[in-house]
Design a protein around this motif. Structure first.
Motif, short mmCIF file in Angstrom:
data_model
loop_
_atom_site.label_atom_id
_atom_site.label_comp_id
_atom_site.label_asym_id
_atom_site.label_seq_id
_atom_site.Cartn_x
_atom_site.Cartn_y
_atom_site.Cartn_z
N LEU A 163 15.41 -41.91 45.25
CA LEU A 163 14.19 -41.35 44.67
C LEU A 163 13.79 -42.23 43.49
O LEU A 163 14.54 -42.37 42.52
N ILE A 164 12.61 -42.85 43.61
CA ILE A 164 12.16 -43.82 42.60
C ILE A 164 11.03 -43.24 41.77
O ILE A 164 10.04 -42.76 42.31
N GLU A 165 11.18 -43.30 40.45
CA GLU A 165 10.13 -42.79 39.56
C GLU A 165 9.82 -43.84 38.50
O GLU A 165 10.72 -44.39 37.87
N ALA A 166 8.53 -44.11 38.31
CA ALA A 166 8.12 -45.14 37.36
C ALA A 166 8.38 -44.69 35.92
O ALA A 166 8.73 -45.50 35.06
N GLY A 167 8.22 -43.40 35.64
CA GLY A 167 8.37 -42.88 34.28
C GLY A 167 9.81 -42.60 33.91
O GLY A 167 10.73 -42.79 34.71
N PRO A 168 10.01 -42.10 32.69
CA PRO A 168 11.37 -41.90 32.18
C PRO A 168 12.07 -40.65 32.71
O PRO A 168 13.27 -40.49 32.49
N ARG A 169 11.32 -39.72 33.39
CA ARG A 169 12.01 -38.53 33.90
C ARG A 169 11.32 -37.95 35.12
O ARG A 169 10.14 -38.22 35.38
N LEU A 170 12.09 -37.16 35.88
CA LEU A 170 11.53 -36.47 37.05
C LEU A 170 10.68 -35.28 36.58
O LEU A 170 10.83 -34.82 35.45
N LEU A 171 9.82 -34.76 37.42
CA LEU A 171 9.00 -33.59 37.13
C LEU A 171 8.43 -33.59 35.72
O LEU A 171 8.73 -32.71 34.91
N PRO A 172 7.62 -34.58 35.38
CA PRO A 172 7.13 -34.71 34.00
C PRO A 172 6.33 -33.52 33.49
O PRO A 172 6.20 -33.34 32.28
N MET A 173 5.81 -32.68 34.39
CA MET A 173 5.05 -31.52 33.92
C MET A 173 5.97 -30.38 33.47
O MET A 173 5.49 -29.38 32.93
N PHE A 174 7.26 -30.52 33.68
CA PHE A 174 8.22 -29.51 33.23
C PHE A 174 8.84 -29.97 31.90
O PHE A 174 8.60 -31.08 31.44
N SER A 175 9.65 -29.09 31.32
CA SER A 175 10.29 -29.46 30.05
C SER A 175 11.41 -30.47 30.31
O SER A 175 11.89 -30.62 31.44
N GLU A 176 11.86 -31.14 29.23
CA GLU A 176 12.86 -32.21 29.40
C GLU A 176 14.19 -31.68 29.91
O GLU A 176 14.87 -32.35 30.70
N ASP A 177 14.57 -30.46 29.48
CA ASP A 177 15.86 -29.94 29.95
C ASP A 177 15.82 -29.66 31.46
O ASP A 177 16.80 -29.90 32.17
N LEU A 178 14.66 -29.21 31.96
CA LEU A 178 14.55 -28.95 33.40
C LEU A 178 14.53 -30.27 34.19
O LEU A 178 15.10 -30.37 35.28
N SER A 179 13.88 -31.29 33.62
CA SER A 179 13.87 -32.62 34.27
C SER A 179 15.30 -33.14 34.39
O SER A 179 15.71 -33.65 35.44
N GLU A 180 16.06 -32.99 33.32
CA GLU A 180 17.43 -33.49 33.29
C GLU A 180 18.31 -32.71 34.29
O GLU A 180 19.11 -33.29 35.03
N TYR A 181 18.12 -31.39 34.32
CA TYR A 181 18.84 -30.56 35.30
C TYR A 181 18.53 -31.01 36.72
O TYR A 181 19.43 -31.14 37.55
N THR A 182 17.25 -31.28 36.98
CA THR A 182 16.83 -31.70 38.32
C THR A 182 17.51 -33.00 38.72
O THR A 182 18.01 -33.14 39.83
#
Lengths: 414, 414
Positions: free
Chosen positions: B198-217
């Protein structure tokens, strides 16, 4: 000891049954099919008429055979069988065998008029069913859009050729679609004005049933709005028309359910006698003449069995042949002579429409609501896999009360 | 009095909601869509990963609108909108209008690299989902057949570009397919050796969610075997490879979930300002500047609403816009000024895999099993039509206990 290599060609009722029954470590089985799924063909017409979705009548072969560790499934298409060198040639692979089971089934046949194929749609695979579904639904969409009344009429004139079970089931399902399911869904056309024609060359529908059941089927279909044409062989089919001795029918949608012939692979069997439809004339034990290591099973077999019965091309016969062959192979080392195959007739049934079917078994003739309940029950029991059974049952209950069809989805626009 | 002609373009969440809400004899509505069905897009990834069948997430538009006698449904494709003469040009028809609602949605976007489209698969329509399903299943079939270990590895290397909800959901579903569903079904290859990137250009997945949820994902996906690449923009995509700043990935299966842009029809709107993605920059009331009789709704709208919120391209926003416009049209005669549209954020959720999802609503952050249950519940409630709800529920329950997927059927071989 190295296990014997058994190659089974075809994952239909005959091949799949045989592969499952060869559940023995003394043999290694390779099951070859050009599709990745086993298809429950008796319900194909329900996919074609938008009642069921494709996945409800198909199961992945690998999933069915997941626990059969001695079976390898291969998705490939057989092109040639070389009996002399004991090899099966496929598009991607070549396989040698100790035993071979040919169960490649049948395809739509045109009695030598292959030029008709371009103007008609057969019903043998899921892709065929999806195509008919798309064309039927698009016919109503196009009619709603058309400005020319002649074109509208042509679009809503649907012709089914062949009065066997597939033709009868398809005609009933299309009539119900037009008369009831779609009734309130259009604004410019009246879907109930659509005409479904069922053409049969012989003197009656469902010739394998008794005359009273054939007559009941005709009357019932006509009551549902189907125009039944008996003693009406097709002379020609072309772009937008079907020509019979009686008349020229203008139609953009012709479904061909008039004939089947064996898979063309049977033509590559050097020195093996075939019948007119390309079916293999097997020995009483289902082996090929001169080749006791090669068997044939299912719709591509031509055989009058040990009881003098011409074995029909139906799924119970295919299942029985698959079992018979598996038993012969596993018993081979301990047996002197091979027993002959005998067809056990479990009866026949065909559905006409809602609450109407015909059934014949053990001398009994049943028609109407009772036959329809029997048909429902038998088909639910036979559906491979628990999930499909529950899902199909749910859809049928839902459709029964709402008259809706869940699979009215047009895919692949172009 | 002759009813006003309202033409609604697009049968997605925005257009269908609007057409249904215009349930008033003072207007006649023509709903145009190039497909015959409304699609429940949030579950499209489940069709692509062989969990659901096409018909379970789609409903015929005509069936949904059967009782709305003032709505005519037309299956056709819009090619041009002429604001000056108030006409919509389609492949088959031309329609004039008193009011026009443009709700044609979005398509897969490649940030100006349209040459990448030939080597990747988007996920916006049922045909897209069927194509991904076919290619994923065929990749395992081909790997089982392949004799070259390098080719096998390439076939089982699957790349998903884009770390938004679609990319995350697709990556989780493919990882579960390889790791669990197919585990015992092959004899020559080990499906668990398949790699999902899974390739993402930005620094985290699901950018519309909070950072803790991105990290959990991210952690959860990695635990499921997905290789997550962050800060990793794609440089090039070609036949059999994806090139990033970090590396060259060999892959025969690239799913593009990285971007969307508005339907190209927006480019035909003379004098109307569009954003970079082709989205229409509408007035606060959702009408087009200078054209109070033309509205836009759904994914092709670019708007910062009356509360200063940038309206996201999600289904609740599309539904709300459809309702807002229908109310404006019906209230028009009795009102002096039109109210502005305000987005009501109902929260967001995304599923990662079995028993794992993330959700955010009204300031709460939920993850794991509870979020997954919420996701299940919300999606079942939202599925259009009672039958689909029951059928999808049944499939999910069945899959939950058996780990099987019912839609593992390959169609359209060629």
């Amino acid at each position: 000891m190295k296990p014997l290599e058994v190659v089974v060609l075809g994952g239909g009722f005959a091949g799949l049954t045989c592969a499952k029954a060869l559940n023995d470590e003394r043999v290694h089985v390779t099951l070859v099919d050009r599709w990745n799924h086993h298809l429950f063909q008796p319900l194909l017409y329900q996919v074609a008429s938008a009642g069921l979705s494709t996945t409800e009548i198909a199961q992945p072969l690998r999933a069915i055979l997941s626990d059969h560790k001695n079976v390898t499934t291969l998705m490939d298409e057989v092109t040639h069988i070389d009996l002399a060198t004991k090899q099966v040639l496929m598009k991607e692979h070549t396989l040698g065998y100790d035993y071979l089971v040919i169960a490649l089934g049948a395809k739509t046949g045109f009695f030598g008029h292959n030029e008709w194929e371009a103007h008609t749609m057969g019903l043998k695979s899921l892709d065929d069913a999806m195509r008919i579904r798309r064309e039927v639904l698009l016919a109503f969409e196009k009619a709603e859009s058309a400005n020319d009344p002649a074109e509208t009429k042509k679009l809503l004139n649907m012709v089914i050729v062949g009065g066997g079970p597939t033709g009868v089931e398809m005609a009933g399902a299309l009539a119900e679609l037009a008369q009831v399911v779609l009734r309130d869904d259009f604004r410019r056309i009246d879907p109930t004005q659509a005409r479904v024609h069922l053409i049969e060359a012989g003197p009656r529908l469902l010739p394998m049933f008794s005359e009273d059941l054939s007559e009941y089927t005709r009357r019932r279909l006509e009551k549902m709005g189907v125009q039944v044409h008996l003693n009406c062989p097709v002379k020609d089919v072309g772009d937008g028309y079907v020509l019979t001795a009686e008349e020229r029918m203008e139609s953009r949608l012709v479904i061909w359910a008039a004939g089947v012939e064996a898979s063309e692979v049977t033509r590559t069997l050097a020195g093996i006698p075939l019948d007119r439809g390309g079916r293999i004339q097997v020995q009483p034990d289902l082996s090929l003449p001169g080749h006791p290591e090669v068997f044939a099973a299912g719709d591509l077999v031509s055989l009058t069995d040990k009881n003098g019965v011409k074995v029909p091309g139906v799924s119970p016969a295919a299942i029985q042949m698959g079992q018979h062959i598996a038993k012969l192979i596993l018993d081979e080392p301990s047996r002197e002579a091979r027993p002959a195959y005998g067809y056990w007739d479990k009866g026949s049934m065909a559905t006409i429409g809602r609450k109407a079917a015909v059934a014949m078994f053990q001398g009994m003739h049943v028609k109407g609501f009772l036959a329809w309940l029997m048909w429902l029950f038998v088909h639910l029991i036979f559906l491979v896999g628990m999930r499909n059974r529950a899902s199909v049952f749910l859809h049928w209950v839902w459709s029964y009360f709402t008259w809706q069809r869940g699979a009215r989805i047009i895919l692949n626009k172009d």
